[in-house]
Design a protein around this motif. Structure first.
Motif, PDB file in Angstrom:
ATOM      1  N   ASN A 121       2.392  53.941  48.935  1.00 51.30           N
ATOM      2  CA  ASN A 121       1.625  55.178  48.828  1.00 51.30           C
ATOM      3  C   ASN A 121       0.245  54.994  49.449  1.00 51.30           C
ATOM      4  OD1 ASN A 121      -0.048  53.913  46.893  1.00 51.30           O
ATOM      5  ND2 ASN A 121       1.059  54.797  45.168  1.00 51.30           N
ATOM      6  N   THR A 122      -0.490  56.082  49.553  1.00 52.59           N
ATOM      7  CA  THR A 122      -1.793  56.020  50.214  1.00 52.59           C
ATOM      8  C   THR A 122      -2.876  55.470  49.293  1.00 52.59           C
ATOM      9  OG1 THR A 122      -2.148  58.348  49.654  1.00 52.59           O
ATOM     10  CG2 THR A 122      -1.305  57.866  51.854  1.00 52.59           C
ATOM     11  N   TYR A 123      -2.516  55.126  48.036  1.00 53.92           N
ATOM     12  CA  TYR A 123      -3.448  54.425  47.158  1.00 53.92           C
ATOM     13  C   TYR A 123      -3.441  52.917  47.428  1.00 53.92           C
ATOM     14  CZ  TYR A 123      -2.897  58.812  44.547  1.00 53.92           C
ATOM     15  OH  TYR A 123      -2.829  60.127  44.181  1.00 53.92           O
ATOM     16  N   GLY A 124      -2.592  52.468  48.344  1.00 57.80           N
ATOM     17  CA  GLY A 124      -2.495  51.050  48.639  1.00 57.80           C
ATOM     18  C   GLY A 124      -1.548  50.303  47.736  1.00 57.80           C
ATOM     19  N   GLU A 125      -0.643  51.015  47.053  1.00 63.46           N
ATOM     20  CA  GLU A 125       0.316  50.394  46.143  1.00 63.46           C
ATOM     21  C   GLU A 125       1.716  50.426  46.753  1.00 63.46           C
ATOM     22  OE1 GLU A 125      -2.015  51.954  42.136  1.00 63.46           O
ATOM     23  OE2 GLU A 125      -0.514  53.197  43.130  1.00 63.46           O
ATOM     24  N   ARG A 126       2.614  49.627  46.193  1.00 62.44           N
ATOM     25  CA  ARG A 126       3.987  49.579  46.686  1.00 62.44           C
ATOM     26  C   ARG A 126       4.939  49.256  45.556  1.00 62.44           C
ATOM     27  NH1 ARG A 126       2.204  44.412  50.143  1.00 62.44           N
ATOM     28  NH2 ARG A 126       2.662  42.726  48.690  1.00 62.44           N
ATOM     29  N   ARG A 241      -1.159  46.526  44.128  1.00 63.02           N
ATOM     30  CA  ARG A 241      -1.926  47.075  45.237  1.00 63.02           C
ATOM     31  C   ARG A 241      -1.794  46.138  46.431  1.00 63.02           C
ATOM     32  NH1 ARG A 241      -5.579  50.927  45.861  1.00 63.02           N
ATOM     33  NH2 ARG A 241      -5.445  51.373  43.631  1.00 63.02           N
ATOM     34  N   THR A 242      -1.597  46.718  47.593  1.00 64.68           N
ATOM     35  CA  THR A 242      -1.453  45.902  48.786  1.00 64.68           C
ATOM     36  C   THR A 242      -2.799  45.673  49.438  1.00 64.68           C
ATOM     37  OG1 THR A 242      -1.126  47.823  50.197  1.00 64.68           O
ATOM     38  CG2 THR A 242       0.831  46.853  49.219  1.00 64.68           C
ATOM     39  N   THR A 243      -2.868  44.652  50.264  1.00 64.93           N
ATOM     40  CA  THR A 243      -4.080  44.357  51.026  1.00 64.93           C
ATOM     41  C   THR A 243      -3.910  44.930  52.423  1.00 64.93           C
ATOM     42  OG1 THR A 243      -4.463  42.341  49.777  1.00 64.93           O
ATOM     43  CG2 THR A 243      -5.562  42.545  51.894  1.00 64.93           C
TER      44      THR A 243
END
Length: 244
Positions: A121-126, A241-243
């Protein structure tokens, strides 16, 4: 099985919702398809526009995709000894955004073991869903991850995820009680990976990860301006959260 030759797919991606506001859009893009043990090797001048990092996908400390896929499969009582292919976006100038990444995991003899659908998602999560498609490439799984601020976390996904061949056709429907389904499709056709086709891909969708993120946010603002309510997030039910 023989190693898959890396390929590009020139794609069309569509999203359609019918309630509470009718809204749909379609755009052109491209995706990379390859065996995780044989990623595309581009000439140095093109590498800043298209390169891959294992840390952009799945969880765990593994420095390569096979290690990361293997950790997820072991958590589901499966091994990763067979071929694994992936359909994903590449990094472009240091940034990647891949709404859905698909991994087709096979047994050493070639039979399909499972499909992993990793949603970002655009929050940086997966979050990764492990799917077991039937003979018609269909699978169903409960929604566990907040993707859009305008779709709640409730519901089930019905997916059709055949492995890409000469053409690509992936279909996703979000099913919820007493509501029409939300539909998304990814269709496309296959091209070999050459300097010419890579340049064509970047002309087709310049800096695709940046463009995709901007497009999602633009449509989100349009929906918000039309009065579509925002759904509450459930951080305890989302993945890491992804980097980027």
């Amino acid at each position: 099985m023989n190693t898959v030759t890396p390929a590009l797919y020139f794609t069309r991606i569509s999203h359609n919702r019918r309630e509470p506001i009718r809204h749909g859009f379609e755009y052109r893009s491209y995706s990379w398809y390859f065996d995780i043990d044989n990623p595309p090797q581009l000439p140095p001048p093109l590498r800043p526009l298209s390169y891959f990092r294992a840390c952009d996908h799945l969880d765990g400390p593994g420095a390569d995709l096979r290690t990361r896929v293997g950790a997820l499969l072991r958590a589901h009582d499966m091994d990763s000894a067979g071929p694994i292919t992936v359909l994903m976006n590449a990094r472009a100038l240091g940034y990647v955004f891949d709404p859905v990444t698909f991994f087709w995991c096979r047994e050493p003899g070639g039979a399909l073991r499972c499909v992993i659908a990793e949603v970002h998602n655009t929050y940086g999560e997966r979050h990764a869903y492990v799917l077991h498609p039937d003979e018609r490439d269909r699978a169903e799984v409960g929604k566990r991850f907040h993707v859009s601020p305008f779709n709640s976390i409730e519901g089930r996904y019905l997916l059709r995820v055949p492995e890409p061949a000469d053409t690509l056709s992936i279909r996703i429907a979000l099913l919820r009680d007493r509501q029409p389904p939300f539909h998304a499709t990814v269709t496309g056709y296959r091209l070999p990976v050459t300097p010419r086709t890579v340049l064509r891909a970047h002309l087709r969708a310049p800096l695709a990860p940046w463009l995709t993120t901007a497009r999602i946010r633009r449509h989100g603002l349009a929906l918000w301006a039309r009065g579509l309510p925002v759904s509450a997030r459930h951080p305890d039910r989302t993945s890491r959260r992804t980097t980027q």
